[in-house]
Design a protein around this motif. Structure first.
Motif, PDB file in Angstrom:
ATOM      1  N   THR A  38      50.744 -61.925 -38.156  1.00 24.64           N
ATOM      2  CA  THR A  38      50.452 -61.597 -36.759  1.00 24.64           C
ATOM      3  C   THR A  38      49.248 -62.378 -36.229  1.00 24.64           C
ATOM      4  O   THR A  38      49.186 -62.656 -35.032  1.00 24.64           O
ATOM      5  N   ALA A  39      48.322 -62.748 -37.088  1.00 21.44           N
ATOM      6  CA  ALA A  39      47.179 -63.543 -36.631  1.00 21.44           C
ATOM      7  C   ALA A  39      47.635 -64.925 -36.179  1.00 21.44           C
ATOM      8  O   ALA A  39      47.157 -65.441 -35.167  1.00 21.44           O
ATOM      9  N   LEU A  40      48.560 -65.522 -36.897  1.00 21.86           N
ATOM     10  CA  LEU A  40      49.093 -66.829 -36.500  1.00 21.86           C
ATOM     11  C   LEU A  40      49.806 -66.724 -35.152  1.00 21.86           C
ATOM     12  O   LEU A  40      49.572 -67.535 -34.249  1.00 21.86           O
ATOM     13  N   LEU A  41      50.653 -65.710 -34.996  1.00 19.01           N
ATOM     14  CA  LEU A  41      51.365 -65.526 -33.732  1.00 19.01           C
ATOM     15  C   LEU A  41      50.396 -65.319 -32.571  1.00 19.01           C
ATOM     16  O   LEU A  41      50.563 -65.909 -31.494  1.00 19.01           O
ATOM     17  N   GLY A  42      49.383 -64.506 -32.784  1.00 18.92           N
ATOM     18  CA  GLY A  42      48.388 -64.248 -31.743  1.00 18.92           C
ATOM     19  C   GLY A  42      47.576 -65.485 -31.399  1.00 18.92           C
ATOM     20  O   GLY A  42      47.267 -65.733 -30.223  1.00 18.92           O
ATOM     21  N   ARG A 113      41.616 -59.166 -40.917  1.00 20.05           N
ATOM     22  CA  ARG A 113      42.090 -58.952 -42.289  1.00 20.05           C
ATOM     23  C   ARG A 113      42.455 -60.334 -42.813  1.00 20.05           C
ATOM     24  O   ARG A 113      43.127 -61.107 -42.137  1.00 20.05           O
ATOM     25  N   LEU A 114      41.997 -60.653 -44.027  1.00 15.00           N
ATOM     26  CA  LEU A 114      42.282 -61.945 -44.643  1.00 15.00           C
ATOM     27  C   LEU A 114      42.883 -61.737 -46.019  1.00 15.00           C
ATOM     28  O   LEU A 114      42.587 -60.750 -46.702  1.00 15.00           O
ATOM     29  N   ARG A 115      43.703 -62.689 -46.417  1.00 19.38           N
ATOM     30  CA  ARG A 115      44.301 -62.659 -47.748  1.00 19.38           C
ATOM     31  C   ARG A 115      44.266 -64.077 -48.301  1.00 19.38           C
ATOM     32  O   ARG A 115      44.539 -65.034 -47.594  1.00 19.38           O
ATOM     33  N   LYS A 116      43.917 -64.180 -49.578  1.00 17.23           N
ATOM     34  CA  LYS A 116      43.838 -65.494 -50.217  1.00 17.23           C
ATOM     35  C   LYS A 116      45.235 -65.974 -50.569  1.00 17.23           C
ATOM     36  O   LYS A 116      46.014 -65.247 -51.181  1.00 17.23           O
ATOM     37  N   ASN A 117      45.556 -67.216 -50.165  1.00 19.81           N
ATOM     38  CA  ASN A 117      46.878 -67.765 -50.469  1.00 19.81           C
ATOM     39  C   ASN A 117      46.868 -68.458 -51.838  1.00 19.81           C
ATOM     40  O   ASN A 117      45.848 -68.476 -52.535  1.00 19.81           O
ATOM     41  N   THR A 118      47.987 -69.035 -52.226  1.00 20.99           N
ATOM     42  CA  THR A 118      48.109 -69.661 -53.549  1.00 20.99           C
ATOM     43  C   THR A 118      47.222 -70.896 -53.696  1.00 20.99           C
ATOM     44  O   THR A 118      46.939 -71.313 -54.809  1.00 20.99           O
ATOM     45  N   LYS A 119      46.754 -71.453 -52.577  1.00 24.92           N
ATOM     46  CA  LYS A 119      45.847 -72.610 -52.629  1.00 24.92           C
ATOM     47  C   LYS A 119      44.381 -72.176 -52.658  1.00 24.92           C
ATOM     48  O   LYS A 119      43.484 -73.016 -52.655  1.00 24.92           O
ATOM     49  N   GLY A 120      44.148 -70.865 -52.635  1.00 27.56           N
ATOM     50  CA  GLY A 120      42.781 -70.346 -52.682  1.00 27.56           C
ATOM     51  C   GLY A 120      42.105 -70.249 -51.324  1.00 27.56           C
ATOM     52  O   GLY A 120      40.906 -70.017 -51.247  1.00 27.56           O
ATOM     53  N   ILE A 121      42.872 -70.381 -50.245  1.00 32.65           N
ATOM     54  CA  ILE A 121      42.328 -70.298 -48.891  1.00 32.65           C
ATOM     55  C   ILE A 121      42.471 -68.872 -48.375  1.00 32.65           C
ATOM     56  O   ILE A 121      43.544 -68.274 -48.464  1.00 32.65           O
ATOM     57  N   TRP A 122      41.388 -68.354 -47.818  1.00 34.86           N
ATOM     58  CA  TRP A 122      41.430 -67.030 -47.205  1.00 34.86           C
ATOM     59  C   TRP A 122      41.976 -67.184 -45.789  1.00 34.86           C
ATOM     60  O   TRP A 122      41.298 -67.672 -44.896  1.00 34.86           O
ATOM     61  N   GLN A 123      43.232 -66.791 -45.606  1.00 30.65           N
ATOM     62  CA  GLN A 123      43.896 -66.893 -44.310  1.00 30.65           C
ATOM     63  C   GLN A 123      43.754 -65.586 -43.539  1.00 30.65           C
ATOM     64  O   GLN A 123      43.891 -64.500 -44.110  1.00 30.65           O
ATOM     65  N   VAL A 124      43.517 -65.700 -42.242  1.00 31.82           N
ATOM     66  CA  VAL A 124      43.491 -64.522 -41.384  1.00 31.82           C
ATOM     67  C   VAL A 124      44.939 -64.081 -41.185  1.00 31.82           C
ATOM     68  O   VAL A 124      45.786 -64.866 -40.772  1.00 31.82           O
ATOM     69  N   THR A 125      45.216 -62.817 -41.518  1.00 31.67           N
ATOM     70  CA  THR A 125      46.580 -62.292 -41.378  1.00 31.67           C
ATOM     71  C   THR A 125      46.706 -61.340 -40.193  1.00 31.67           C
ATOM     72  O   THR A 125      47.780 -61.200 -39.620  1.00 31.67           O
ATOM     73  N   LYS A 126      45.613 -60.680 -39.841  1.00 33.45           N
ATOM     74  CA  LYS A 126      45.577 -59.777 -38.693  1.00 33.45           C
ATOM     75  C   LYS A 126      44.217 -59.946 -38.031  1.00 33.45           C
ATOM     76  O   LYS A 126      43.210 -60.145 -38.712  1.00 33.45           O
ATOM     77  N   SER A 127      44.203 -59.845 -36.721  1.00 36.42           N
ATOM     78  CA  SER A 127      42.939 -59.944 -35.996  1.00 36.42           C
ATOM     79  C   SER A 127      42.978 -59.002 -34.799  1.00 36.42           C
ATOM     80  O   SER A 127      43.926 -59.007 -34.021  1.00 36.42           O
ATOM     81  N   PHE A 128      41.953 -58.204 -34.691  1.00 33.72           N
ATOM     82  CA  PHE A 128      41.797 -57.287 -33.572  1.00 33.72           C
ATOM     83  C   PHE A 128      40.479 -57.646 -32.890  1.00 33.72           C
ATOM     84  O   PHE A 128      39.485 -57.900 -33.567  1.00 33.72           O
ATOM     85  N   SER A 129      40.466 -57.675 -31.578  1.00 30.90           N
ATOM     86  CA  SER A 129      39.214 -57.947 -30.863  1.00 30.90           C
ATOM     87  C   SER A 129      39.024 -56.917 -29.749  1.00 30.90           C
ATOM     88  O   SER A 129      39.997 -56.409 -29.182  1.00 30.90           O
TER      89      SER A 129
END
Length: 138
Positions: A38-42, A113-129
């Motif tokens: 949802t963070a990517l879509l937003g 909310r962030l989650r580490k991907n298989t490359k070790g990058i913490w990606q934003v998965t959800k964002s509320f502002s």
């Protein structure tokens, strides 16, 4: 440290958004690299608004009170504030800057909310502002 990695990757995510707005590229590689779900879509929707309006950003934004927490499921929570009182939009065609006075809405609270991907990058998965949040007022 895990906390430093979360903060670093989130800072790169914010830079990716600014770069995408400047380059008028809502689906830039950097945005896809640093966000998903949802963070990517937003984010794509947010950048697309600048493209539709033919505007970009100018001035500066300051981020502060960054706090990271970790959950048992391996994800991370990140809360922080943004001071956008010196950040403005600019018309790409006329170059006119839309200077607005600083108000309580110049301050934004973020809860990501962030989650580490298989490359070790913490990606934003959800964002509320929350614009105008009392938690971020000077």
């Amino acid at each position: 440290m895990k906390t430093d990695a979360v903060l670093r990757d989130n800072a790169e995510y914010l830079r990716a958004i600014n770069e995408a707005i400047e380059k008028q590229d809502a689906k830039s590689e950097a945005i896809v690299f640093y966000s998903k779900d949802t963070a990517l879509l937003g984010t794509v929707e947010w950048v697309s608004g600048f493209i539709k309006d033919n505007t970009t950003l100018t001035g500066s934004a300051r981020y502060f009170n960054r706090k990271v927490t970790f959950s048992n499921d391996g994800s991370a929570g990140l809360t922080y504030c943004a001071d956008e009182s010196k950040g403005y939009t600019k018309d790409r065609k006329t170059k006119k800057i839309n200077v607005t006075p600083a108000t309580e809405n110049s301050y934004v609270f973020y809860n990501d909310r962030l989650r580490k991907n298989t490359k070790g990058i913490w990606q934003v998965t959800k964002s509320f502002s929350e614009r105008g949040s009392k938690a971020c007022q000077p």
